[in-house]
Motif scaffolding. Structure first.
Motif, PDB file in Angstrom:
ATOM      1  N   VAL A   1       0.829  -1.203   0.000  1.00  0.00           N
ATOM      2  CA  VAL A   1       0.000   0.000   0.000  1.00  0.00           C
ATOM      3  C   VAL A   1       0.867   1.258   0.000  1.00  0.00           C
ATOM      4  O   VAL A   1       1.803   1.386   0.796  1.00  0.00           O
ATOM      5  CB  VAL A   1      -0.935   0.011   1.230  1.00  0.00           C
ATOM      6  N   PHE A   2       0.542   2.182  -0.898  1.00  0.00           N
ATOM      7  CA  PHE A   2       1.187   3.487  -0.947  1.00  0.00           C
ATOM      8  C   PHE A   2       0.126   4.577  -0.877  1.00  0.00           C
ATOM      9  O   PHE A   2      -0.869   4.534  -1.601  1.00  0.00           O
ATOM     10  CB  PHE A   2       2.003   3.659  -2.230  1.00  0.00           C
ATOM     11  N   ILE A   3       0.367   5.560  -0.023  1.00  0.00           N
ATOM     12  CA  ILE A   3      -0.516   6.704   0.123  1.00  0.00           C
ATOM     13  C   ILE A   3       0.015   7.844  -0.738  1.00  0.00           C
ATOM     14  O   ILE A   3       1.211   8.156  -0.699  1.00  0.00           O
ATOM     15  CB  ILE A   3      -0.569   7.158   1.597  1.00  0.00           C
ATOM     16  N   ILE A   4      -0.854   8.470  -1.535  1.00  0.00           N
ATOM     17  CA  ILE A   4      -0.483   9.645  -2.312  1.00  0.00           C
ATOM     18  C   ILE A   4      -1.251  10.827  -1.746  1.00  0.00           C
ATOM     19  O   ILE A   4      -2.490  10.864  -1.803  1.00  0.00           O
ATOM     20  CB  ILE A   4      -0.815   9.470  -3.803  1.00  0.00           C
ATOM     21  N   ALA A   5      -0.526  11.787  -1.180  1.00  0.00           N
ATOM     22  CA  ALA A   5      -1.174  12.883  -0.460  1.00  0.00           C
ATOM     23  C   ALA A   5      -0.581  14.227  -0.863  1.00  0.00           C
ATOM     24  O   ALA A   5       0.557  14.313  -1.333  1.00  0.00           O
ATOM     25  CB  ALA A   5      -1.042  12.679   1.053  1.00  0.00           C
ATOM     26  N   GLY A   6      -1.354  15.289  -0.650  1.00  0.00           N
ATOM     27  CA  GLY A   6      -0.898  16.628  -0.961  1.00  0.00           C
ATOM     28  C   GLY A   6      -1.978  17.427  -1.652  1.00  0.00           C
ATOM     29  O   GLY A   6      -3.164  17.308  -1.330  1.00  0.00           O
ATOM     30  N   GLN A   7      -1.578  18.246  -2.642  1.00  0.00           N
ATOM     31  CA  GLN A   7      -2.572  19.024  -3.361  1.00  0.00           C
ATOM     32  C   GLN A   7      -2.513  18.745  -4.850  1.00  0.00           C
ATOM     33  O   GLN A   7      -2.244  17.602  -5.242  1.00  0.00           O
ATOM     34  CB  GLN A   7      -2.473  20.508  -3.009  1.00  0.00           C
TER      35      GLN A   7
ATOM     36  N   ILE B   1       4.593   6.727   2.014  1.00  0.00           N
ATOM     37  CA  ILE B   1       3.757   7.902   1.785  1.00  0.00           C
ATOM     38  C   ILE B   1       4.455   8.761   0.734  1.00  0.00           C
ATOM     39  O   ILE B   1       5.632   9.102   0.891  1.00  0.00           O
ATOM     40  CB  ILE B   1       3.553   8.710   3.077  1.00  0.00           C
ATOM     41  N   LEU B   2       3.736   9.091  -0.330  1.00  0.00           N
ATOM     42  CA  LEU B   2       4.257   9.924  -1.409  1.00  0.00           C
ATOM     43  C   LEU B   2       3.578  11.288  -1.305  1.00  0.00           C
ATOM     44  O   LEU B   2       2.372  11.405  -1.525  1.00  0.00           O
ATOM     45  CB  LEU B   2       3.992   9.272  -2.765  1.00  0.00           C
ATOM     46  N   TRP B   3       4.353  12.324  -0.985  1.00  0.00           N
ATOM     47  CA  TRP B   3       3.806  13.640  -0.646  1.00  0.00           C
ATOM     48  C   TRP B   3       4.256  14.684  -1.663  1.00  0.00           C
ATOM     49  O   TRP B   3       5.429  14.750  -2.022  1.00  0.00           O
ATOM     50  CB  TRP B   3       4.291  14.029   0.754  1.00  0.00           C
ATOM     51  N   LEU B   4       3.310  15.509  -2.121  1.00  0.00           N
ATOM     52  CA  LEU B   4       3.629  16.623  -3.017  1.00  0.00           C
ATOM     53  C   LEU B   4       2.648  17.754  -2.727  1.00  0.00           C
ATOM     54  O   LEU B   4       1.474  17.683  -3.085  1.00  0.00           O
ATOM     55  CB  LEU B   4       3.544  16.188  -4.483  1.00  0.00           C
ATOM     56  N   GLN B   5       3.148  18.814  -2.081  1.00  0.00           N
ATOM     57  CA  GLN B   5       2.251  19.865  -1.588  1.00  0.00           C
ATOM     58  C   GLN B   5       3.074  21.072  -1.183  1.00  0.00           C
ATOM     59  O   GLN B   5       4.261  20.966  -0.916  1.00  0.00           O
ATOM     60  CB  GLN B   5       1.455  19.317  -0.380  1.00  0.00           C
TER      61      GLN B   5
END
Length: 298
Positions: free
Chosen positions: A63-69, A186-190
């Protein structure tokens, strides 16, 4: 493509998908991904090809979470009918709509929270397809897309207890209720929204990421890969300086650079175009490999 309800107790559908995946494998360095592989200089010594023996007692999701805007959602144009095709080993759990909380095929655009823009591309699917080629055939990839365009800490979306934060925790923990599911990262871009209060961004970012690790099951020290936003304004450059410094403040984090990436247009300088989103997917994958093998300097 099959859909699964979380209440499906016999798990037979996933076993069927796993068996099907064994028969249809795509090589990592497929010619369709040559531009991505070359652009991130993937170290073949880091990549463990998925030709390992299959363990049918360990069928489940990575499982990978993609979060941010919005750049995490993906606003890249134009979509490509060949490069942006799905994979029979990559799934998503939509955050909204009729398929919310179901497991369905991961197709761009992924079903994040907020407005969906048809015909656009994010980095998540490229990342997942590259990653899927490094794991045993009995494992599948499940993306948890929880990003939301125009959201930040300053507008009370990503602080602990805020709506986007709570949704990320809820969806991630739900995904992990599948048997043998494992949270991998967790993959974050924001950051674009938080230019309004740059002086508070560092403390809010650190608190938000730490709280995600604390409130999501199995996430205490899960890898977090952060991407840089575009440098389309001096304020965004200041935000990027904070993002780049994150591994010096939080353990087990790595940074994806924006070097050489392009926006959709002069009129849409905030959002990475489709080519850049695919390259970002390759860079997230490369950094993930480096981080999980202890090769990223802190």
């Amino acid at each position: 493509m099959s859909k699964f309800a979380l209440t499906n107790g016999d798990y037979a559908n996933l076993i069927t998908v796993a068996n099907h995946a064994i028969e249809e494998r795509l090589p990592l360095a497929d010619s369709l991904y040559a531009d991505v592989v070359v652009s991130v200089d993937l170290d073949e010594n880091l990549i463990e090809k998925s030709g390992v023996e299959t363990d049918m007692n360990d069928i489940g999701f990575d499982v990978f979470i993609i979060a941010g805007q919005s750049n995490a959602v993906g606003r890249g144009k134009p979509i490509d009918n060949i490069l942006d095709t799905s994979s029979n080993r990559v799934f998503q759990m939509p955050s909204q709509g009729p398929d919310k909380d179901m497991v369905i095929a991961a197709i761009d655009p992924l079903v994040h929270n907020g407005k969906i823009h048809p015909g656009t591309v994010g980095f998540g699917l490229t990342f997942a397809k590259l990653y899927a080629d490094t794991i045993p055939n009995n494992r599948q990839v499940l993306l948890v897309p929880v990003a939301n365009g125009g959201t930040g800490f300053v507008d009370n979306q990503w602080n602990p207890g805020n709506p986007s934060f709570n949704l990320a925790v809820q969806q991630s923990n739900l995904a992990l209720t599948y048997p043998n599911s494992k949270l991998m990262g967790i993959l974050w871009l924001q950051g674009e929204t938080d230019y309004k209060q740059i002086n508070q961004y560092q403390s809010r970012l650190d608190a938000g990421l730490t709280a995600l690790r604390n409130q999501i099951k199995e996430a205490t020290n899960t890898p977090i890969i952060l991407g840089m936003i575009t440098d389309s304004s001096p304020a965004y450059t200041s935000i990027n300086n904070i993002i780049v410094d994150t591994p010096n403040r939080l353990l087990n984090c790595a940074i994806v650079t924006n070097e050489g990436l392009s926006a959709n247009s002069v009129n849409d300088a905030i959002h990475y175009n489709a080519v850049s989103q695919r390259i970002l997917g390759g860079r997230y994958f490369s950094k993930y490999l480096q981080l999980t093998k202890g090769l990223c300097p802190r």
